[in-house]
Design a protein around this motif. Structure first.
Motif, PDB file in Angstrom:
ATOM      1  N   UNK A 291       2.734  -1.810 -11.638  1.00 34.03           N
ATOM      2  CA  UNK A 291       2.505  -3.247 -11.418  1.00 34.03           C
ATOM      3  C   UNK A 291       1.335  -3.432 -10.458  1.00 34.03           C
ATOM      4  N   UNK A 292       0.227  -2.770 -10.752  1.00 33.22           N
ATOM      5  CA  UNK A 292      -0.919  -2.796  -9.824  1.00 33.22           C
ATOM      6  C   UNK A 292      -1.421  -4.215  -9.552  1.00 33.22           C
ATOM      7  N   UNK A 293      -1.252  -5.099 -10.537  1.00 38.34           N
ATOM      8  CA  UNK A 293      -1.763  -6.468 -10.373  1.00 38.34           C
ATOM      9  C   UNK A 293      -1.046  -7.221  -9.253  1.00 38.34           C
ATOM     10  N   UNK A 294       0.186  -6.769  -8.882  1.00 43.27           N
ATOM     11  CA  UNK A 294       0.947  -7.477  -7.832  1.00 43.27           C
ATOM     12  C   UNK A 294       0.432  -7.133  -6.432  1.00 43.27           C
ATOM     13  N   UNK A 295      -0.204  -5.963  -6.293  1.00 38.59           N
ATOM     14  CA  UNK A 295      -0.683  -5.543  -4.968  1.00 38.59           C
ATOM     15  C   UNK A 295      -1.783  -6.490  -4.500  1.00 38.59           C
ATOM     16  N   UNK A 296      -1.567  -7.081  -3.320  1.00 42.39           N
ATOM     17  CA  UNK A 296      -2.593  -7.954  -2.748  1.00 42.39           C
ATOM     18  C   UNK A 296      -2.621  -9.349  -3.336  1.00 42.39           C
ATOM     19  N   UNK A 297      -1.761  -9.632  -4.331  1.00 41.35           N
ATOM     20  CA  UNK A 297      -1.719 -11.002  -4.890  1.00 41.35           C
ATOM     21  C   UNK A 297      -0.375 -11.636  -4.576  1.00 41.35           C
ATOM     22  N   UNK A 298       0.648 -11.317  -5.423  1.00 43.79           N
ATOM     23  CA  UNK A 298       1.969 -11.930  -5.166  1.00 43.79           C
ATOM     24  C   UNK A 298       2.826 -11.021  -4.295  1.00 43.79           C
ATOM     25  N   UNK A 299       2.389  -9.772  -4.089  1.00 43.30           N
ATOM     26  CA  UNK A 299       3.156  -8.837  -3.265  1.00 43.30           C
ATOM     27  C   UNK A 299       3.998  -7.913  -4.129  1.00 43.30           C
ATOM     28  N   UNK A 300       3.804  -6.586  -3.953  1.00 48.75           N
ATOM     29  CA  UNK A 300       4.566  -5.609  -4.739  1.00 48.75           C
ATOM     30  C   UNK A 300       5.672  -5.035  -3.882  1.00 48.75           C
ATOM     31  N   UNK A 301       6.880  -4.962  -4.474  1.00 53.02           N
ATOM     32  CA  UNK A 301       8.036  -4.524  -3.687  1.00 53.02           C
ATOM     33  C   UNK A 301       7.870  -3.065  -3.221  1.00 53.02           C
ATOM     34  N   UNK A 302       7.190  -2.227  -4.037  1.00 50.26           N
ATOM     35  CA  UNK A 302       6.993  -0.825  -3.619  1.00 50.26           C
ATOM     36  C   UNK A 302       6.113  -0.748  -2.370  1.00 50.26           C
ATOM     37  N   UNK A 303       5.203  -1.711  -2.243  1.00 51.92           N
ATOM     38  CA  UNK A 303       4.293  -1.733  -1.098  1.00 51.92           C
ATOM     39  C   UNK A 303       4.998  -2.043   0.212  1.00 51.92           C
ATOM     40  N   UNK A 304       6.241  -2.553   0.104  1.00 56.91           N
ATOM     41  CA  UNK A 304       7.049  -2.782   1.311  1.00 56.91           C
ATOM     42  C   UNK A 304       8.016  -1.615   1.480  1.00 56.91           C
ATOM     43  N   UNK A 305       8.627  -1.197   0.358  1.00 53.44           N
ATOM     44  CA  UNK A 305       9.662  -0.153   0.400  1.00 53.44           C
ATOM     45  C   UNK A 305       9.102   1.166   0.951  1.00 53.44           C
ATOM     46  N   UNK A 306       7.914   1.572   0.448  1.00 57.13           N
ATOM     47  CA  UNK A 306       7.350   2.865   0.844  1.00 57.13           C
ATOM     48  C   UNK A 306       6.998   2.943   2.321  1.00 57.13           C
ATOM     49  N   UNK A 307       6.065   2.080   2.777  1.00 58.45           N
ATOM     50  CA  UNK A 307       5.642   2.172   4.184  1.00 58.45           C
ATOM     51  C   UNK A 307       6.797   2.035   5.171  1.00 58.45           C
ATOM     52  N   UNK A 308       7.764   1.176   4.856  1.00 55.50           N
ATOM     53  CA  UNK A 308       8.873   0.957   5.797  1.00 55.50           C
ATOM     54  C   UNK A 308       9.731   2.220   5.913  1.00 55.50           C
ATOM     55  N   UNK A 309       9.945   2.891   4.766  1.00 53.92           N
ATOM     56  CA  UNK A 309      10.731   4.138   4.793  1.00 53.92           C
ATOM     57  C   UNK A 309       9.943   5.239   5.498  1.00 53.92           C
ATOM     58  N   UNK A 310       8.633   5.306   5.241  1.00 57.85           N
ATOM     59  CA  UNK A 310       7.799   6.343   5.879  1.00 57.85           C
ATOM     60  C   UNK A 310       7.808   6.164   7.398  1.00 57.85           C
ATOM     61  N   UNK A 311       7.739   4.909   7.817  1.00 54.69           N
ATOM     62  CA  UNK A 311       7.759   4.567   9.240  1.00 54.69           C
ATOM     63  C   UNK A 311       9.027   5.116   9.900  1.00 54.69           C
ATOM     64  N   UNK A 312      10.184   4.821   9.275  1.00 54.41           N
ATOM     65  CA  UNK A 312      11.452   5.245   9.875  1.00 54.41           C
ATOM     66  C   UNK A 312      11.647   6.748   9.871  1.00 54.41           C
ATOM     67  N   UNK A 313      11.197   7.404   8.784  1.00 53.65           N
ATOM     68  CA  UNK A 313      11.341   8.861   8.714  1.00 53.65           C
ATOM     69  C   UNK A 313      10.498   9.513   9.812  1.00 53.65           C
ATOM     70  N   UNK A 314       9.273   8.988  10.015  1.00 52.10           N
ATOM     71  CA  UNK A 314       8.387   9.567  11.041  1.00 52.10           C
ATOM     72  C   UNK A 314       8.967   9.365  12.436  1.00 52.10           C
ATOM     73  N   UNK A 315       9.540   8.175  12.659  1.00 53.63           N
ATOM     74  CA  UNK A 315      10.104   7.858  13.979  1.00 53.63           C
ATOM     75  C   UNK A 315      11.279   8.776  14.296  1.00 53.63           C
ATOM     76  N   UNK A 316      12.145   9.022  13.295  1.00 55.10           N
ATOM     77  CA  UNK A 316      13.300   9.907  13.519  1.00 55.10           C
ATOM     78  C   UNK A 316      12.824  11.323  13.796  1.00 55.10           C
TER      79      UNK A 316
END
Length: 498
Positions: A291-316
């Motif tokens: 769903x590349x067209x959603x990135x930067x337009x309406x917002x892609x759910x993977x673009x929130x799911x990935x970074x947020x999980x990466x953030x928490x894994x790195x912090x732990x």
């Protein structure tokens, strides 16, 4: 340590962390942490620094569980403001804001918040399992390191912290130099001579890490906001229910898993920090998405799911180098190291033998904290968003009062207060000119330790400096240090020529 022994230790940890008092500390920590994450500008480092003096009389295990709760909660809370207001409360939440805010603007704030909270839970839990399995292993091998290797490890921590956290390596190293200078004040460990005290008796004991942390983070934060930031009040999107559709679940879970394994290794290395893995995860999801067209337009759910999980894994994962080597890889772990030292506990390879009960209770509290945060965050998002309506002046006044009372309470010394505000002003100047503050704390804590290890290494080598490169491990670490300092420059030069 056998597997059976490991699970037995973890079970004992759960029994300690599960006592009503410790559960209450964990809950208070998680709640405070979430509130801190939601309020832009007050990161977990500021919160822990501010509360350090107050918890000095608390049992060490309880206060470590409390701080771990704040650390974790702030990561969760940071995503709330990133998504709803486009104001990341934490550096690691910057990437979440990219797609999360777009989703909120297109009326899908609920789904964005849900994928962030559940992703944090999934990544945090997997990462905690990995910490449980690998931390004792790392500690076992770390015991075999001698003073030359330890000195090189500290040097590596200095280089990476100053190179990664600053806008430029020079600024990072300057901040580190300030910290190292502060660490030298007081009585020399080996010759028992007073150094750099200027004849002031209050400086004989050295500078308090807590005092410097409170000054640099809490006081500097408030003074900076008063002097340089406006009184703007942001409006926010009204919340829909926090839930995800079946399609969003299907798109989110692979992103959570990928991001966990991207984030975890970055937390364990001294060049950690959650900024790099969150960007990497975002780039990965963007490449793999259908769903590349959603990135930067309406917002892609993977673009929130990935970074947020990466953030928490790195912090732990930052807990592995902190507990096993005594090396902090982020602002907050630098202050947590100070908290350990306040109780006379030195994190390092022996910690798993000397303070096993504390370590395992701390690890067990991470599992408990993850569940608490999921329960706190999904139903109570509306409440967290209301926090943002607190006007800035009383909020910052409250932080200053808290910091002053806390620091005065440590030694009942007016001199400490003057020192705290002086350090606060230094922090304002550093922020104004783009100098990072974390290397100051790292230099101040690790400086004296590095000095002691260097002296021990030289006495082993009978004054011969070659002792630092004769052993394979220390020579390898030296090569890593050189590459950390040289590689980024080489890449830049090659790019310019190309």
């Amino acid at each position: 340590m056998g597997n059976l022994d490991l699970w037995q230790q973890l079970l004992n940890g759960f029994m300690t962390a599960g006592t009503p008092v410790n559960l209450l500390w964990a809950l208070v920590g998680c709640t405070l942490g979430t509130a801190v994450g939601v309020l832009p500008g007050i990161g977990p480092a500021t919160a822990v620094a501010m509360l350090l003096p107050i918890t000095l009389k608390v049992d060490p295990t309880a206060s470590m569980i409390f701080f771990a709760g704040i650390y974790y909660g702030a990561m969760y809370g940071g995503s709330t403001t990133s998504i709803l207001l486009n104001t990341p409360g934490e550096a690691g939440s910057m990437v979440t804001a990219l797609e999360g805010n777009k989703m909120a603007k297109s009326g899908r704030a609920g789904a964005a918040l849900a994928t962030a909270a559940i992703g944090s839970f999934v990544a945090g839990t997997i990462a905690t399992v990995l910490v449980t399995m690998f931390a004792p292993l790392v500690a076992e091998h770390a015991v075999k390191l001698g003073p030359p290797e330890y000195f090189m490890l500290m040097l590596l921590a200095f280089c990476t912290v100053s190179a990664v956290l600053g806008q430029s390596t020079l600024r990072g190293l300057t901040a580190l130099g300030v910290g190292l200078a502060m660490g030298l004040v007081g009585i020399d460990q080996i010759s028992a001579q007073a150094r750099y005290t200027g004849g002031v008796p209050e400086l004989m004991d050295g500078l308090e890490v807590v005092l410097v942390a409170v000054g640099l983070f809490a006081v500097a934060e408030t003074l900076y906001a008063v002097l340089y930031q406006g009184r703007e009040v942001e409006s926010y999107n009204h919340m829909s229910r926090v839930h995800m559709t079946r399609d969003e679940w299907r798109r989110s879970w692979p992103a959570w898993l990928r991001a966990t394994f991207i984030g975890f290794p970055f937390g364990t290395i001294p060049a950690g920090g959650s900024e790099i893995p969150t960007f990497l995860s975002y780039a990965t999801e963007k490449k793999l998405s259908k769903h590349k067209h959603e990135f930067g337009t309406t917002g892609a759910v993977e673009g929130v799911a990935g970074p947020e999980a990466a953030n928490n894994a790195a912090i732990t994962a930052t807990l592995i180098p902190l507990l096993t080597l005594g090396i902090p890889t982020s602002n907050t772990t630098a202050i947590l190291l100070g908290a350990f030292q306040n109780y006379g506990i030195n994190p390092g390879p022996q910690l798993f033998d000397t303070n096993a009960a504390l370590v395992w209770a701390l690890i067990a509290s991470l599992y408990i904290g993850n569940v608490m945060l999921l329960i706190l965050n999904l139903p109570m998002v509306g409440l967290w968003v209301r926090l943002l309506r607190i006007p800035k002046p009383p909020l910052y006044a409250g932080i200053l009062i808290f910091a002053t009372v806390g620091v005065y309470g440590m030694r009942q010394s007016a001199f400490d207060l003057f020192l705290m505000f002086a350090v606060g002003l230094l922090g304002v100047v550093m922020r104004r000119f783009g100098f990072p503050t974390a290397p100051v704390v790292v230099g101040m804590i690790l400086g004296p330790l590095a000095e002691a290890q260097l002296r021990n290494a030289l006495s082993i080598g009978e004054g011969n400096w070659s002792v630092l490169v004769e052993r394979p491990m220390s020579a390898t670490l030296l090569a890593v240090i050189v590459s950390v300092l040289v590689l980024p420059r080489l890449v830049k030069m090659l790019r310019r020529q190309g």
